[in-house]
Write a protein that holds these residues in place. Structure first.
Motif, PDB file in Angstrom:
ATOM      1  N   GLU A  42      37.799 -44.112   0.587  1.00 56.26           N
ATOM      2  CA  GLU A  42      37.945 -45.542   0.357  1.00 56.26           C
ATOM      3  C   GLU A  42      39.396 -45.815  -0.003  1.00 56.26           C
ATOM      4  N   GLU A  43      39.863 -46.969   0.392  1.00 56.08           N
ATOM      5  CA  GLU A  43      41.234 -47.352   0.050  1.00 56.08           C
ATOM      6  C   GLU A  43      41.306 -47.772  -1.419  1.00 56.08           C
ATOM      7  N   CYS A  44      42.429 -47.484  -2.030  1.00 57.32           N
ATOM      8  CA  CYS A  44      42.679 -47.933  -3.402  1.00 57.32           C
ATOM      9  C   CYS A  44      44.175 -48.197  -3.550  1.00 57.32           C
ATOM     10  N   LYS A  45      44.547 -48.798  -4.667  1.00 58.49           N
ATOM     11  CA  LYS A  45      45.951 -49.069  -4.957  1.00 58.49           C
ATOM     12  C   LYS A  45      46.330 -48.283  -6.193  1.00 58.49           C
ATOM     13  N   GLY A  46      47.426 -47.575  -6.106  1.00 57.94           N
ATOM     14  CA  GLY A  46      47.850 -46.781  -7.241  1.00 57.94           C
ATOM     15  C   GLY A  46      49.239 -47.145  -7.695  1.00 57.94           C
ATOM     16  N   GLU A  47      49.591 -46.577  -8.817  1.00 55.43           N
ATOM     17  CA  GLU A  47      50.957 -46.652  -9.307  1.00 55.43           C
ATOM     18  C   GLU A  47      51.297 -45.268  -9.818  1.00 55.43           C
ATOM     19  N   TYR A  48      52.353 -44.689  -9.256  1.00 51.11           N
ATOM     20  CA  TYR A  48      52.754 -43.328  -9.594  1.00 51.11           C
ATOM     21  C   TYR A  48      54.219 -43.353  -9.981  1.00 51.11           C
ATOM     22  N   ARG A  49      54.493 -42.908 -11.199  1.00 53.55           N
ATOM     23  CA  ARG A  49      55.858 -42.920 -11.738  1.00 53.55           C
ATOM     24  C   ARG A  49      56.465 -44.305 -11.667  1.00 53.55           C
ATOM     25  N   GLY A  50      55.615 -45.310 -11.935  1.00 53.84           N
ATOM     26  CA  GLY A  50      56.068 -46.694 -11.979  1.00 53.84           C
ATOM     27  C   GLY A  50      56.232 -47.361 -10.634  1.00 53.84           C
ATOM     28  N   VAL A  51      55.894 -46.671  -9.548  1.00 49.49           N
ATOM     29  CA  VAL A  51      56.052 -47.231  -8.205  1.00 49.49           C
ATOM     30  C   VAL A  51      54.675 -47.485  -7.594  1.00 49.49           C
ATOM     31  N   PRO A  52      54.399 -48.750  -7.208  1.00 49.54           N
ATOM     32  CA  PRO A  52      53.104 -49.040  -6.581  1.00 49.54           C
ATOM     33  C   PRO A  52      53.000 -48.383  -5.209  1.00 49.54           C
ATOM     34  N   GLU A  53      51.791 -47.899  -4.882  1.00 45.23           N
ATOM     35  CA  GLU A  53      51.554 -47.315  -3.576  1.00 45.23           C
ATOM     36  C   GLU A  53      50.085 -47.455  -3.204  1.00 45.23           C
ATOM     37  N   ARG A  54      49.862 -47.629  -1.913  1.00 51.68           N
ATOM     38  CA  ARG A  54      48.495 -47.630  -1.414  1.00 51.68           C
ATOM     39  C   ARG A  54      48.062 -46.187  -1.251  1.00 51.68           C
ATOM     40  N   SER A  55      46.807 -45.922  -1.535  1.00 53.63           N
ATOM     41  CA  SER A  55      46.308 -44.554  -1.446  1.00 53.63           C
ATOM     42  C   SER A  55      44.833 -44.572  -1.094  1.00 53.63           C
ATOM     43  N   TYR A  56      44.243 -43.387  -1.075  1.00 54.92           N
ATOM     44  CA  TYR A  56      42.830 -43.235  -0.769  1.00 54.92           C
ATOM     45  C   TYR A  56      42.177 -42.328  -1.803  1.00 54.92           C
ATOM     46  N   ILE A  57      40.942 -42.674  -2.155  1.00 56.07           N
ATOM     47  CA  ILE A  57      40.089 -41.778  -2.935  1.00 56.07           C
ATOM     48  C   ILE A  57      39.169 -41.109  -1.919  1.00 56.07           C
ATOM     49  N   VAL A  58      39.096 -39.784  -1.988  1.00 53.03           N
ATOM     50  CA  VAL A  58      38.388 -39.001  -0.971  1.00 53.03           C
ATOM     51  C   VAL A  58      37.287 -38.182  -1.629  1.00 53.03           C
ATOM     52  N   ASN A  59      36.132 -38.181  -1.004  1.00 57.93           N
ATOM     53  CA  ASN A  59      35.040 -37.318  -1.445  1.00 57.93           C
ATOM     54  C   ASN A  59      35.360 -35.911  -0.958  1.00 57.93           C
ATOM     55  N   ALA A  60      35.918 -35.102  -1.866  1.00 51.32           N
ATOM     56  CA  ALA A  60      36.328 -33.738  -1.508  1.00 51.32           C
ATOM     57  C   ALA A  60      35.984 -32.811  -2.667  1.00 51.32           C
ATOM     58  N   PRO A  61      34.694 -32.504  -2.827  1.00 52.26           N
ATOM     59  CA  PRO A  61      34.258 -31.739  -3.996  1.00 52.26           C
ATOM     60  C   PRO A  61      34.679 -30.268  -3.998  1.00 52.26           C
ATOM     61  N   GLY A  62      35.216 -29.784  -2.922  1.00 51.71           N
ATOM     62  CA  GLY A  62      35.642 -28.382  -2.865  1.00 51.71           C
ATOM     63  C   GLY A  62      35.471 -27.834  -1.471  1.00 51.71           C
TER      64      GLY A  62
END
Length: 129
Positions: A42-62
């Motif tokens: 699913e798409e999500c919006k993140g902020e990493y080290r103060g910089v906004p970025e679009r990202s994805y959350i992935v079902n990846a249990p191992g």
């Protein structure tokens, strides 16, 4: 069905120093790669080290699914990949191929703010504490 953020991988194709157009194109390309690998995301919006970025959350249990996400993190030149397992958060560093535990992921309440965070498609905000 929403992906369980307590047991997932969070990946972005964004790179600092790249134009917004280039990062947008990389983001779309990453989605195509996730589909080709047969991964639920699913798409999500993140902020990493103060910089906004679009990202994805992935079902990846191992296993194979996690190996595929790690492969994509390398392909898209990511410094690290956020992984969660039973709410324990770790960063997997692509160059070293090693993980470092650094906290637990949890949903924030409306009064809390964190510089580094992720907003899911349903509006929930997550952070590592």
């Amino acid at each position: 069905m929403a992906i369980d953020f307590k047991n997932a991988a969070f990946i972005s194709a964004y790179r600092g120093g790249y134009s917004e157009d280039r990062n947008t194109s990389r983001h779309a390309s990453l989605a195509v790669a996730l589909v080709k690998f047969g991964l639920e995301f699913e798409e999500c919006k993140g902020e990493y080290r103060g910089v906004p970025e679009r990202s994805y959350i992935v079902n990846a249990p191992g296993g194979e699914s996690l190996a595929k996400v790690k492969q994509l993190a390398r392909r898209y030149e990511q410094e690290s990949l956020l992984l969660t397992a039973d709410s324990v958060a770790s960063l997997w560093f692509t160059e070293a191929g090693k993980s470092e535990v650094f906290g637990k992921i949890r949903e924030l309440n409306l009064t809390e703010e964190f510089e580094d965070h992720t907003e899911l498609a349903d509006g929930r905000i997550l952070a590592i504490v």
